[in-house]
Design an enzyme around this catalytic site. Structure first.
Site, PDB file in Angstrom:
ATOM      1  N   TYR A  13     -24.760  -5.728 -44.239  1.00  0.00           N
ATOM      2  CA  TYR A  13     -26.336  -6.332 -43.960  1.00  0.00           C
ATOM      3  C   TYR A  13     -26.624  -7.394 -43.989  1.00  0.00           C
ATOM      4  O   TYR A  13     -27.394  -7.754 -43.353  1.00  0.00           O
ATOM      5  CB  TYR A  13     -27.259  -4.778 -44.836  1.00  0.00           C
ATOM      6  CG  TYR A  13     -26.889  -3.291 -44.873  1.00  0.00           C
ATOM      7  CD1 TYR A  13     -27.072  -3.223 -42.592  1.00  0.00           C
ATOM      8  CD2 TYR A  13     -26.076  -2.473 -45.255  1.00  0.00           C
ATOM      9  CE1 TYR A  13     -26.790  -1.323 -43.102  1.00  0.00           C
ATOM     10  CE2 TYR A  13     -25.696  -1.539 -44.869  1.00  0.00           C
ATOM     11  CZ  TYR A  13     -25.840  -0.913 -43.933  1.00  0.00           C
ATOM     12  OH  TYR A  13     -25.168   0.124 -43.705  1.00  0.00           O
ATOM     13  N   CYS A  14     -26.032  -7.983 -45.048  1.00  0.00           N
ATOM     14  CA  CYS A  14     -26.359  -9.002 -45.479  1.00  0.00           C
ATOM     15  C   CYS A  14     -25.590 -10.076 -45.815  1.00  0.00           C
ATOM     16  O   CYS A  14     -24.429  -9.610 -46.434  1.00  0.00           O
ATOM     17  CB  CYS A  14     -27.730  -9.058 -46.412  1.00  0.00           C
ATOM     18  SG  CYS A  14     -28.114 -10.801 -46.925  1.00  0.00           S
ATOM     19  N   PRO A  15     -25.165 -11.035 -45.456  1.00  0.00           N
ATOM     20  CA  PRO A  15     -25.281 -11.754 -44.358  1.00  0.00           C
ATOM     21  C   PRO A  15     -25.357 -11.497 -42.906  1.00  0.00           C
ATOM     22  O   PRO A  15     -26.336 -11.554 -42.159  1.00  0.00           O
ATOM     23  CB  PRO A  15     -25.141 -12.921 -44.165  1.00  0.00           C
ATOM     24  CG  PRO A  15     -23.697 -12.809 -45.605  1.00  0.00           C
ATOM     25  CD  PRO A  15     -23.520 -11.505 -45.622  1.00  0.00           C
TER      26      PRO A  15
END
Ligand SMILES: Cc1cc2nc3c(=O)[nH]c(=O)nc-3n(C[C@H](O)[C@H](O)[C@H](O)COP(=O)(O)OP(=O)(O)OC[C@H]3O[C@@H](n4cnc5c(N)ncnc54)[C@H](O)[C@@H]3O)c2cc1C
Lengths: 76, 377
Positions: A13-15
């Site tokens: 989801y992140c990055p």
């Protein structure tokens, strides 16, 4: 010799898958292919949009077992 | 069982303390031994650098003596590793000593590399080292107006910094009474203003409300300092009077020099945190190649899972759990408001509207961090 690199961005989801691709593409050689694995369906749109803007080449995009595979070629 | 931890930052320290508590008896009986090798006798609370860069924290508040944070059973040496000889289960250090191990954990972190983009290091400010944060504060303090451009390289540690630095600078200039003379131009590498879609959505509303302009799909190519322009890989450009950078990062040189991973990132199994292809080498924090945030909280949750597993290996011969990709990030949304994002490999975040309570919790966490590093929280 052009190479094929795989970027496993599943569960990211992140990055995020596109960010992983941007980070990795700098290290690749011109002509190399990069295949991003992603469980985020947005990547199937995000990655081609960026590839088009920056001027690389889309090679393939398909889904298998819930995972998107987006393949691009570095052209410059 | 000899456990060797290389790196005494957030990940290494939380792991070592957590492990020392779980292995109290084994350490006492000499059945287990924990050694930590690090590059500094001081431990830096890196998130404090953001506050240093806007004049809200003194530099000495960033540090504690590393020995004061460690359980007494942990053997600690300031002696950076120069060579990893994994086939022989040993490392060699700057002082020339050799340390053997049964289980090795590598947690050497990452570093900002503004010099990898032509013109960036000379023409921008950032908050990624103490010297840079102090210089950033000097330039921010002296800034009298014009365009502040925020430019983001990838990968970088702390995914929230691009937004946070924009919000805190906005409020700083507002408090100084010169906001009407300052224009913000935020740029971001992908097609939205933050990598986490819900965070990007929320931040977009804030930017529109505050009059912060943004350009997405903007990856720094080079900086032309003479003309004060940043050029993007995508062929666009942005003029600046003050260029605030989130530089691209690499892992430590020692990782790449030893052939452990390209750009200093070690290929790591996302659940067991084992280095790929090795059975007794684990990787923690920023230095993994995992597609998750390079954040202290990532290092923290990984360290907890790993401590439980390494202790179980010592006691039972087997690990007991998987790391699930958990990350928790505070997001400062101005000088007195904040929110947070929590997510894991399967669950995306759902940030709420920022409020004062979360901001004050972050301020409290800035102090509580030292208890967390000791493994108490
Ligand atoms: C400005 C800023 C703001 C941040 N804000 C947040 C935030 O709000 N929330 C959050 O979760 N994270 C935040 N972070 C990120 C967080 O600080 C890092 O992700 C975290 O410190 C990573 O932990 P680590 O253990 O992997 O590495 P580090 O904490 O960087 O530790 C690395 C350790 O390795 C040692 N070392 C290096 N080379 C060697 C060697 N050759 N041999 C032995 N030891 C070595 C170093 O001395 C150091 O002790 C921020 C970072 C910055 C810079």
């Amino acid at each position: 010799m052009a190479e094929r690199h795989q970027i496993d961005a599943r569960g990211s989801y992140c990055p995020g898958p596109l960010m992983e691709l941007i980070a990795r593409i700098k290290q690749a050689g011109i002509g190399d292919e990069l295949e991003v694995l992603s469980t985020d369906k947005g990547s199937a749109n995000d990655i081609p949009e960026w590839v088009k803007k920056v001027g690389h080449e889309m090679v393939d995009s398909f889904q298998a077992d819930g995972v998107w595979h987006v393949v691009i070629r570095k052209t410059k | 069982m000899k456990i060797l931890i290389v790196g005494g930052g957030m990940g290494g320290t939380i792991l070592a303390n957590n492990l020392a508590r779980r292995l109290k008896h084994e350490l006492k009986q000499g059945k287990a031994q924990i050694t930590m090798l690090s590059a500094s006798e001081r431990h830096m609370y890196q998130p404090g650098l953001l506050y240093v860069s806007i004049g809200r924290m003194a530099t000495d508040a960033l540090y504690r003596e590393q020995t004061s944070l460690l359980e007494p059973e942990i053997e600690f040496h300031v002696d950076p590793v120069t060579t990893f000889t994994l086939d022989q289960n040993q490392v060699t250090t700057q002082s020339g000593k050799t340390y053997g191990y049964d289980m090795l954990v590598i947690a050497t972190g990452s570093r900002a590399m503004p010099e990898t983009i032509p013109g960036l290091a000379e023409n921008s400010v950032n908050c990624y080292t103490e010297a840079n944060a102090v210089e950033m504060w000097r330039q921010v303090r002296e800034f009298q107006g014009g365009t502040v451009t925020i430019a983001v390289g990838v990968p970088h540690k702390c995914p929230m910094i691009p937004l946070e630095v924009t919000f805190v600078l906005h409020d700083y200039f507002k408090e100084r009474g010169i906001l009407d003379k300052v224009k913000f131009q935020y740029t971001y590498p992908i097609g939205r203003i933050h990598s986490l879609a819900p965070v990007g959505e929320w931040a977009k509303g804030e930017f529109d409300r505050l009059g912060i302009q943004y350009e997405t799909l903007f990856n720094m190519k080079e900086v032309d300092g003479a003309n004060k322009v940043v050029h993007s890989e995508e062929g666009t450009q942005s003029h600046y009077d003050l260029l605030v950078a989130v530089p691209p990062h690499k892992g430590m040189a020692v990782i790449e020099e030893n052939g452990l991973g390209q750009s200093g990132w070690i290929p790591t199994d996302r659940h067991s945190l084992k280095m790929e292809g090795r059975d007794n080498v684990y990787v923690l924090g920023d230095t993994t190649n995992l597609p998750i945030s390079k954040a202290g909280s990532t290092a923290h949750f990984e360290a907890e899972a790993l401590a439980e597993n390494l202790a179980a290996i010592v006691k039972l011969g087997e690990p007991v759990r998987d790391y699930d990709g958990k990350v928790f990030c505070f997001i400062e949304a101005g000088s007195d408001r904040a929110t947070y994002a929590m997510f894991n490999y399967n669950q995306p975040p759902a940030p709420r509207a920022p409020n004062r309570a979360v901001h004050w919790f972050k301020m409290a966490y800035n102090q509580l961090y030292w208890a967390s590093a000791r493994g108490l929280l």
